[in-house]
Design a protein around this motif. Sequence first.
Motif, PDB file in Angstrom:
ATOM      1  N   LYS A 109      -7.980  10.436  -2.744  1.00  0.00           N
ATOM      2  CA  LYS A 109      -8.890   9.543  -2.022  1.00  0.00           C
ATOM      3  C   LYS A 109      -8.038   8.692  -1.093  1.00  0.00           C
ATOM      4  O   LYS A 109      -7.046   8.091  -1.538  1.00  0.00           O
ATOM      5  CB  LYS A 109      -9.657   8.671  -3.015  1.00  0.00           C
ATOM      6  N   LEU A 110      -8.391   8.660   0.180  1.00  0.00           N
ATOM      7  CA  LEU A 110      -7.568   7.965   1.168  1.00  0.00           C
ATOM      8  C   LEU A 110      -8.438   7.123   2.095  1.00  0.00           C
ATOM      9  O   LEU A 110      -9.659   7.324   2.180  1.00  0.00           O
ATOM     10  CB  LEU A 110      -6.759   8.967   2.001  1.00  0.00           C
ATOM     11  N   THR A 111      -7.795   6.232   2.810  1.00  0.00           N
ATOM     12  CA  THR A 111      -8.437   5.508   3.910  1.00  0.00           C
ATOM     13  C   THR A 111      -7.787   5.974   5.200  1.00  0.00           C
ATOM     14  O   THR A 111      -6.558   5.898   5.346  1.00  0.00           O
ATOM     15  CB  THR A 111      -8.248   3.986   3.762  1.00  0.00           C
ATOM     16  N   ASP A 112      -8.586   6.491   6.119  1.00  0.00           N
ATOM     17  CA  ASP A 112      -8.006   7.056   7.341  1.00  0.00           C
ATOM     18  C   ASP A 112      -7.730   5.967   8.386  1.00  0.00           C
ATOM     19  O   ASP A 112      -7.916   4.759   8.115  1.00  0.00           O
ATOM     20  CB  ASP A 112      -8.888   8.174   7.899  1.00  0.00           C
ATOM     21  N   GLY A 113      -7.329   6.367   9.556  1.00  0.00           N
ATOM     22  CA  GLY A 113      -6.965   5.417  10.595  1.00  0.00           C
ATOM     23  C   GLY A 113      -8.121   4.597  11.110  1.00  0.00           C
ATOM     24  O   GLY A 113      -7.918   3.549  11.747  1.00  0.00           O
TER      25      GLY A 113
ATOM     26  N   ARG B 227       0.846  -1.201   0.000  1.00  0.00           N
ATOM     27  CA  ARG B 227       0.000   0.000   0.000  1.00  0.00           C
ATOM     28  C   ARG B 227       0.879   1.247   0.000  1.00  0.00           C
ATOM     29  O   ARG B 227       2.015   1.217   0.474  1.00  0.00           O
ATOM     30  CB  ARG B 227      -0.888   0.034   1.251  1.00  0.00           C
ATOM     31  N   VAL B 228       0.308   2.318  -0.531  1.00  0.00           N
ATOM     32  CA  VAL B 228       1.009   3.599  -0.477  1.00  0.00           C
ATOM     33  C   VAL B 228       0.509   4.364   0.740  1.00  0.00           C
ATOM     34  O   VAL B 228      -0.688   4.655   0.858  1.00  0.00           O
ATOM     35  CB  VAL B 228       0.764   4.426  -1.757  1.00  0.00           C
TER      36      VAL B 228
ATOM     37  N   THR C 117      -4.165   5.739  -9.368  1.00  0.00           N
ATOM     38  CA  THR C 117      -5.004   4.990  -8.439  1.00  0.00           C
ATOM     39  C   THR C 117      -4.240   3.813  -7.850  1.00  0.00           C
ATOM     40  O   THR C 117      -3.217   3.380  -8.380  1.00  0.00           O
ATOM     41  CB  THR C 117      -6.242   4.458  -9.164  1.00  0.00           C
ATOM     42  N   ALA C 118      -4.763   3.282  -6.749  1.00  0.00           N
ATOM     43  CA  ALA C 118      -4.139   2.110  -6.125  1.00  0.00           C
ATOM     44  C   ALA C 118      -4.115   0.944  -7.106  1.00  0.00           C
ATOM     45  O   ALA C 118      -3.161   0.160  -7.141  1.00  0.00           O
ATOM     46  CB  ALA C 118      -4.902   1.736  -4.861  1.00  0.00           C
TER      47      ALA C 118
ATOM     48  N   GLU D 167      -5.464   5.890  -1.749  1.00  0.00           N
ATOM     49  CA  GLU D 167      -6.183   5.050  -2.714  1.00  0.00           C
ATOM     50  C   GLU D 167      -6.110   5.645  -4.115  1.00  0.00           C
ATOM     51  O   GLU D 167      -6.159   4.906  -5.111  1.00  0.00           O
ATOM     52  CB  GLU D 167      -7.648   4.898  -2.282  1.00  0.00           C
ATOM     53  N   ALA D 168      -6.012   6.978  -4.177  1.00  0.00           N
ATOM     54  CA  ALA D 168      -5.887   7.638  -5.480  1.00  0.00           C
ATOM     55  C   ALA D 168      -5.328   9.045  -5.279  1.00  0.00           C
ATOM     56  O   ALA D 168      -5.634   9.720  -4.297  1.00  0.00           O
ATOM     57  CB  ALA D 168      -7.229   7.714  -6.201  1.00  0.00           C
TER      58      ALA D 168
END
Length: 450
Positions: A207-211, A134-135, A164-165, A158-159
């Motif tokens: 676009k991200l996924t947080d904690g 993952r980045v 994009t991922a 994610e992007a």
Amino acid sequence: MKSIGFLALGAALSACATAAPPADAPSPTPERLDPAVALATFDSAWSSVNRTFWDTTFYGVNWPAVRDSLRPRAQQATTNPELRRVITAMLNELGQSHFNVIPGEAGESLRAAGSTREGDPGDAGMQVRYVDGRVLVTRVVPGGAADAAGIRPGWVVEAAGAMTAARVADAVQKLTGTVNARRVAYMAAGGVGAALRGTAGDTVQVKLTDGEGRTVERALVLRQLRGQMARFGNLPPMEVRVEQDTLHASGRTIGVIGFNIWLPAAIPALDRAVDELRGADGIVIDLRGNPGGLGGMAPGWAGHFVDRRDTLGTMITRRDRVEFVINPRRVNAAGQRVQPFAGPVAILTDEMTASTSEIFAGGLQALGRARVFGATSSGQALPSLMPRLPNGDVLLHAVADMIGPGGVRWEGPGVVPDAPAPVTREALLAGRDPALDAAVAWIVEQNSRR
């Protein structure tokens, strides 16, 4: 005498901001390419390597045969991108770092953008690394666009724009097995990092996924780069940034110096940082993400930390051997008598630490003057030149091998840390920096033994 550079290309391009090709350079375009120019460009690239590759056996590669097999394809190339693919295929036959073609038009378009205030180079104010598939956001610059948007270290990218991922995963899959895992991580993070840079005022959708596992979307307006812009050979101008900090742990004062590239514009700030931290109980030099630059700066700055004349490494060309001699720095910028810093020195590395940074870190490690923390470096440590080709592109090609103290060679294996402390998402989300934490703890321990 030509300047010899030690700069890993991927990160170098990521750092590019504006460009100013020579006025007489042609303007490469994706439009139709003159066959004569295509062939002259291919021949020029082949000849440059043929004249300067340090090993006359080319490590077993039949270099004339490589030319003969690919020259017909170069002659048939009708655009610069097609021609670059042919030249890149030729360079890849050597299996060495620092062999790349830098598109000329990228710099030209950026130069045009840089002619107005709106064209100032900018970034999103966050650093990323490829970790466990993952980045991750590994650093958020205070006051930057990402900081203002509430993005925090440890979040998963994610992007970033069109990057994009899924696109990163596809690229990683294609690269796996052809280059080592560190090079894959280097290129994956470099690609996403490049998507987070551009012209100040531009907007990048991320676009991200947080904690907490939630999806977060933000529109980041790129802010002007904080550092100084400087040129290096035929490469576009790059940002030069030197940062210093002072930490306190267990009653000890620890200086931290970090910088993003080895270019002469950084020298005054680097020398000043050492002077201001000379009384500290230890110094941490953060070379994570530093792709290298002017190789001759490494032994010069090392003189601040070594109290004897020594050698950081040897550059071996086809005809000569050049020692990277360290001369102890006994006078500061103000002309006052000083002694090289004698306290513990810790160096932080990761998979995006390359070239001159590897020579500095690996050299001081081999001399027993520094302890290295973090992750194994990139393993791209060859001196190179950057001539311009007939079509206006720039050819980056290595011209020498580099051997460190005791015969250690960093090209390929990289600098292996004495104390591995790779970054993890859990640590980032908890606000920790494993490599820096380990380095600080070691400096405290070293002082307790005195």
